[in-house]
Structures are given as structure tokens and as C-alpha cells.
Design a protein around this motif. Structure first.
Motif, PDB file in Angstrom:
ATOM      1  N   LEU A   1       1.320  -7.683  -1.174  1.00 50.77           N
ATOM      2  CA  LEU A   1       1.229  -8.941   0.385  1.00 50.77           C
ATOM      3  C   LEU A   1       1.427  -8.594   1.576  1.00 50.77           C
ATOM      4  CD1 LEU A   1       2.730 -11.417  -2.361  1.00 50.77           C
ATOM      5  CD2 LEU A   1       0.852 -11.064  -1.359  1.00 50.77           C
ATOM      6  N   ALA A   2       2.153  -7.972   1.476  1.00 49.87           N
ATOM      7  CA  ALA A   2       2.483  -7.072   3.170  1.00 49.87           C
ATOM      8  C   ALA A   2       1.406  -6.292   4.187  1.00 49.87           C
ATOM      9  CB  ALA A   2       3.647  -5.595   3.073  1.00 49.87           C
ATOM     10  N   VAL A   3       0.303  -5.539   3.071  1.00 50.12           N
ATOM     11  CA  VAL A   3      -0.878  -4.990   3.383  1.00 50.12           C
ATOM     12  C   VAL A   3      -1.782  -6.616   3.812  1.00 50.12           C
ATOM     13  CG1 VAL A   3      -2.723  -4.109   2.693  1.00 50.12           C
ATOM     14  CG2 VAL A   3      -0.636  -2.846   1.939  1.00 50.12           C
ATOM     15  N   LEU A   4      -1.854  -7.134   3.151  1.00 47.86           N
ATOM     16  CA  LEU A   4      -2.628  -8.632   3.231  1.00 47.86           C
ATOM     17  C   LEU A   4      -2.352  -8.735   4.358  1.00 47.86           C
ATOM     18  CD1 LEU A   4      -3.050  -9.669   0.036  1.00 47.86           C
ATOM     19  CD2 LEU A   4      -4.583  -8.646   1.272  1.00 47.86           C
ATOM     20  N   GLN A   5      -0.922  -8.888   5.104  1.00 48.95           N
ATOM     21  CA  GLN A   5      -0.449  -9.753   6.297  1.00 48.95           C
ATOM     22  C   GLN A   5      -0.698  -8.762   7.070  1.00 48.95           C
ATOM     23  OE1 GLN A   5       3.790 -10.427   5.484  1.00 48.95           O
ATOM     24  NE2 GLN A   5       3.287 -12.714   4.535  1.00 48.95           N
ATOM     25  N   TYR A   6      -1.063  -8.047   7.244  1.00 49.00           N
ATOM     26  CA  TYR A   6      -0.658  -6.463   7.912  1.00 49.00           C
ATOM     27  C   TYR A   6      -2.526  -6.629   9.002  1.00 49.00           C
ATOM     28  CZ  TYR A   6      -1.270  -2.072  10.652  1.00 49.00           C
ATOM     29  OH  TYR A   6      -1.496  -1.195  11.325  1.00 49.00           O
TER      30      TYR A   6
ATOM     31  N   GLU B   1      -5.311   1.414   3.917  1.00 47.15           N
ATOM     32  CA  GLU B   1      -6.825   0.943   3.967  1.00 47.15           C
ATOM     33  C   GLU B   1      -7.291   1.587   2.407  1.00 47.15           C
ATOM     34  OE1 GLU B   1     -11.126   3.910   5.328  1.00 47.15           O
ATOM     35  OE2 GLU B   1      -9.277   4.451   6.379  1.00 47.15           O
ATOM     36  N   LEU B   2      -7.003   2.172   1.842  1.00 39.46           N
ATOM     37  CA  LEU B   2      -6.920   2.361   0.578  1.00 39.46           C
ATOM     38  C   LEU B   2      -6.852   1.572  -0.497  1.00 39.46           C
ATOM     39  CD1 LEU B   2      -7.451   4.076  -1.565  1.00 39.46           C
ATOM     40  CD2 LEU B   2      -5.007   4.267  -2.297  1.00 39.46           C
ATOM     41  N   ILE B   3      -5.405   0.646   0.031  1.00 40.41           N
ATOM     42  CA  ILE B   3      -5.159  -1.215  -0.609  1.00 40.41           C
ATOM     43  C   ILE B   3      -6.200  -1.950  -0.136  1.00 40.41           C
ATOM     44  CG2 ILE B   3      -3.849  -2.554  -1.046  1.00 40.41           C
ATOM     45  CD1 ILE B   3      -2.840   0.396  -2.327  1.00 40.41           C
ATOM     46  N   LEU B   4      -6.241  -2.366   0.738  1.00 40.94           N
ATOM     47  CA  LEU B   4      -7.905  -3.350   0.831  1.00 40.94           C
ATOM     48  C   LEU B   4      -9.086  -3.271   0.602  1.00 40.94           C
ATOM     49  CD1 LEU B   4      -6.627  -3.488   4.507  1.00 40.94           C
ATOM     50  CD2 LEU B   4      -6.782  -5.471   3.293  1.00 40.94           C
ATOM     51  N   ARG B   5      -9.443  -1.689   0.221  1.00 46.52           N
ATOM     52  CA  ARG B   5     -10.827  -1.313   0.022  1.00 46.52           C
ATOM     53  C   ARG B   5     -10.330  -1.357  -1.795  1.00 46.52           C
ATOM     54  NH1 ARG B   5     -14.213   1.081   3.184  1.00 46.52           N
ATOM     55  NH2 ARG B   5     -13.228   2.089   5.612  1.00 46.52           N
ATOM     56  N   LYS B   6      -9.474  -0.868  -2.281  1.00 47.05           N
ATOM     57  CA  LYS B   6      -9.689  -1.274  -3.525  1.00 47.05           C
ATOM     58  C   LYS B   6      -9.653  -3.048  -4.197  1.00 47.05           C
ATOM     59  CE  LYS B   6      -9.112   2.911  -5.055  1.00 47.05           C
ATOM     60  NZ  LYS B   6      -9.724   3.403  -6.327  1.00 47.05           N
ATOM     61  N   LEU B   7      -8.803  -3.725  -3.346  1.00 46.68           N
ATOM     62  CA  LEU B   7      -9.517  -4.724  -2.577  1.00 46.68           C
ATOM     63  C   LEU B   7     -10.317  -5.852  -2.906  1.00 46.68           C
ATOM     64  CD1 LEU B   7      -5.164  -6.243  -1.629  1.00 46.68           C
ATOM     65  CD2 LEU B   7      -6.086  -6.377  -4.397  1.00 46.68           C
ATOM     66  N   GLY B   8     -10.905  -4.914  -2.339  1.00 46.18           N
ATOM     67  CA  GLY B   8     -12.277  -5.591  -1.809  1.00 46.18           C
ATOM     68  C   GLY B   8     -13.236  -5.071  -2.590  1.00 46.18           C
TER      69      GLY B   8
END
Length: 76
Positions: A56-61, A28-35
Motif C-alpha cells: 500500500l505504501a508503494v501505491l501511495q508513493y 518499480e518491481l512491485i508496481l510492475r508486478k501489480l501491473g
């Protein structure tokens, strides 16, 4: 690459939230930072040791989770 090689979930760590293995960084943290507009380079600066492969693994997940969603509309 398999996201399972980078992401894990353990009920004893952060109440089972998916995290990047070997860290306490949540998906969630990584996705929020990317967002919010963070780049891979920004993330690497903020979190030393975080690899591009883990991001990249976070994005695939996340893509797999969304692919299995049936409907995002709120029932009325």
C-alpha cells in the motif's frame, strides 16, 4: 500510514532507486508486478516478509509522484 515509513532511497543501494525498507525490492518491481496482474497474496508468496502495508505504501508513493506530474504528452 505514511509511505515514508516503508520506502527509502539510498544512493549506496541500487543506485538510489526507491526500495522497501529492509529489502532490495524496488518500488518499480512491485508496481510492475501489480501491473502484470499479481495480487497482494501473489506478492507475499513471491517475496516472503513483504507486508500488505508495504504494498500500500508503494501505491501511495506512486500516487504522489503522479500527482506532481505536469504533463505526460511528448513535445513535438
Amino acid at each position: 500510514m505514511r509511505y515514508q515509513d516503508f520506502i527509502t532511497s539510498d544512493h549506496n543501494v541500487l543506485l538510489g532507486k526507491p526500495i522497501i525498507k529492509g529489502t532490495r525490492l524496488t518500488v518499480e518491481l512491485i508496481l510492475r508486478k501489480l501491473g502484470e496482474g499479481a495480487t497482494y497474496s501473489d506478492l507475499a508468496d513471491m517475496y516472503p516478509g513483504l507486508s500488505t502495508e508495504a504494498i500500500l505504501a508503494v501505491l501511495q508513493y506512486a500516487a504522489d509522484l503522479v500527482a506532481n506530474e505536469k504533463d505526460l504528452r511528448v513535445a513535438r
